[in-house]
Design a protein around this motif. Sequence first.
Motif, PDB file in Angstrom:
ATOM      1  N   LEU A 180       0.811  -1.216   0.000  1.00  0.00           N
ATOM      2  CA  LEU A 180       0.000   0.000   0.000  1.00  0.00           C
ATOM      3  C   LEU A 180       0.850   1.274   0.000  1.00  0.00           C
ATOM      4  O   LEU A 180       0.694   2.118  -0.890  1.00  0.00           O
ATOM      5  CB  LEU A 180      -0.960  -0.007   1.190  1.00  0.00           C
ATOM      6  CG  LEU A 180      -2.201  -0.882   1.045  1.00  0.00           C
ATOM      7  CD1 LEU A 180      -2.941  -0.974   2.370  1.00  0.00           C
ATOM      8  CD2 LEU A 180      -3.130  -0.304  -0.028  1.00  0.00           C
ATOM      9  N   PRO A 181       1.756   1.458   0.973  1.00  0.00           N
ATOM     10  CA  PRO A 181       2.563   2.685   0.935  1.00  0.00           C
ATOM     11  C   PRO A 181       3.453   2.786  -0.294  1.00  0.00           C
ATOM     12  O   PRO A 181       3.678   3.878  -0.803  1.00  0.00           O
ATOM     13  CB  PRO A 181       3.390   2.613   2.228  1.00  0.00           C
ATOM     14  CG  PRO A 181       3.359   1.185   2.637  1.00  0.00           C
ATOM     15  CD  PRO A 181       2.060   0.639   2.168  1.00  0.00           C
ATOM     16  N   LEU A 182       3.950   1.638  -0.789  1.00  0.00           N
ATOM     17  CA  LEU A 182       4.791   1.651  -1.986  1.00  0.00           C
ATOM     18  C   LEU A 182       3.990   2.140  -3.197  1.00  0.00           C
ATOM     19  O   LEU A 182       4.445   3.027  -3.936  1.00  0.00           O
ATOM     20  CB  LEU A 182       5.330   0.248  -2.261  1.00  0.00           C
ATOM     21  CG  LEU A 182       6.003   0.027  -3.625  1.00  0.00           C
ATOM     22  CD1 LEU A 182       7.232   0.909  -3.765  1.00  0.00           C
ATOM     23  CD2 LEU A 182       6.362  -1.442  -3.821  1.00  0.00           C
ATOM     24  N   THR A 183       2.817   1.579  -3.409  1.00  0.00           N
ATOM     25  CA  THR A 183       2.001   1.964  -4.565  1.00  0.00           C
ATOM     26  C   THR A 183       1.511   3.397  -4.440  1.00  0.00           C
ATOM     27  O   THR A 183       1.453   4.125  -5.444  1.00  0.00           O
ATOM     28  CB  THR A 183       0.804   1.003  -4.710  1.00  0.00           C
ATOM     29  OG1 THR A 183       1.277  -0.349  -4.673  1.00  0.00           O
ATOM     30  CG2 THR A 183       0.070   1.231  -6.026  1.00  0.00           C
ATOM     31  N   PHE A 184       1.179   3.819  -3.251  1.00  0.00           N
ATOM     32  CA  PHE A 184       0.745   5.203  -3.045  1.00  0.00           C
ATOM     33  C   PHE A 184       1.889   6.173  -3.310  1.00  0.00           C
ATOM     34  O   PHE A 184       1.665   7.282  -3.787  1.00  0.00           O
ATOM     35  CB  PHE A 184       0.208   5.387  -1.622  1.00  0.00           C
ATOM     36  CG  PHE A 184      -1.242   5.081  -1.471  1.00  0.00           C
ATOM     37  CD1 PHE A 184      -2.140   6.054  -1.063  1.00  0.00           C
ATOM     38  CD2 PHE A 184      -1.725   3.816  -1.748  1.00  0.00           C
ATOM     39  CE1 PHE A 184      -3.488   5.769  -0.932  1.00  0.00           C
ATOM     40  CE2 PHE A 184      -3.070   3.517  -1.620  1.00  0.00           C
ATOM     41  CZ  PHE A 184      -3.964   4.490  -1.211  1.00  0.00           C
ATOM     42  N   ARG A 185       3.111   5.758  -2.985  1.00  0.00           N
ATOM     43  CA  ARG A 185       4.265   6.630  -3.208  1.00  0.00           C
ATOM     44  C   ARG A 185       4.623   6.715  -4.689  1.00  0.00           C
ATOM     45  O   ARG A 185       4.882   7.799  -5.213  1.00  0.00           O
ATOM     46  CB  ARG A 185       5.464   6.127  -2.405  1.00  0.00           C
ATOM     47  CG  ARG A 185       6.682   7.048  -2.478  1.00  0.00           C
ATOM     48  CD  ARG A 185       7.804   6.594  -1.576  1.00  0.00           C
ATOM     49  NE  ARG A 185       8.491   5.410  -2.080  1.00  0.00           N
ATOM     50  CZ  ARG A 185       8.372   4.201  -1.566  1.00  0.00           C
ATOM     51  NH1 ARG A 185       7.587   3.985  -0.522  1.00  0.00           N
ATOM     52  NH2 ARG A 185       9.034   3.173  -2.080  1.00  0.00           N
ATOM     53  N   VAL A 186       4.621   5.586  -5.378  1.00  0.00           N
ATOM     54  CA  VAL A 186       4.998   5.555  -6.793  1.00  0.00           C
ATOM     55  C   VAL A 186       3.887   6.117  -7.674  1.00  0.00           C
ATOM     56  O   VAL A 186       4.135   6.826  -8.654  1.00  0.00           O
ATOM     57  CB  VAL A 186       5.347   4.113  -7.214  1.00  0.00           C
ATOM     58  CG1 VAL A 186       5.581   4.023  -8.716  1.00  0.00           C
ATOM     59  CG2 VAL A 186       6.583   3.625  -6.451  1.00  0.00           C
TER      60      VAL A 186
END
Length: 216
Positions: free
Chosen positions: A130-136
């Motif tokens: 979740l945080p990875l996809t939200f960041r990218v």
Amino acid sequence: MGCVLVLAAAAGAAAVALALRLWLVLHSRVVVPRESVSLMAVAGSGGHTTELLRLLGHLSAAYAPRHYVLADTDEISARKIHAFELSRADRDPSEVAPRYFLHRIPRSREVRQSWLSTVLTTLHAACLSLPLTFRVRPDLVLCNGPGTCVPVCAAAVLLGVLGVKRVTLVYVESLCRVEHLSLTGRLLRPFADYFLVQWPALKAKYPSSVYLGRIV
């Protein structure tokens, strides 16, 4: 009693609103012209990464930057990706400095892992996806079957549900799947914008899928 009824009604309304929002996200395909497409590709161990890189080899340099997501224990895929990107840079002068990044998340399921414990490891992977996809915030997510792509695709769908960004999901079923979908394919088929199969038997069984013949 009255408070319980009010809370139940509020929860029901929230569930209906969330379901409606999900339906709108999954049934809206707004094409926005852009010079480049931020791509997130989910690699898997063994043949999954080999097939994925063959797919990426057909894409132009406009699909950049390329964000690769792989399991934290998958060193073989990491080496394959680095070799692919170096070879691509040698062939294409426009990619003097290849724009690609490797991101690692826990594996959703190990070989021979029990299904009960798989639920826990998948939830763990989802918490980091979740945080990875939200960041990218990719424009497009491309995957071809590894279990690692399930939490990544779930996070991409959530971006759209929350109104952050509409992410296009492209799923390519593995070439080895001739008559039956993989478990990952069965899970993600309702959410994929484009669901590609490579055998006519699967196209006949799933008419909404896209069949272009063998593409890897």
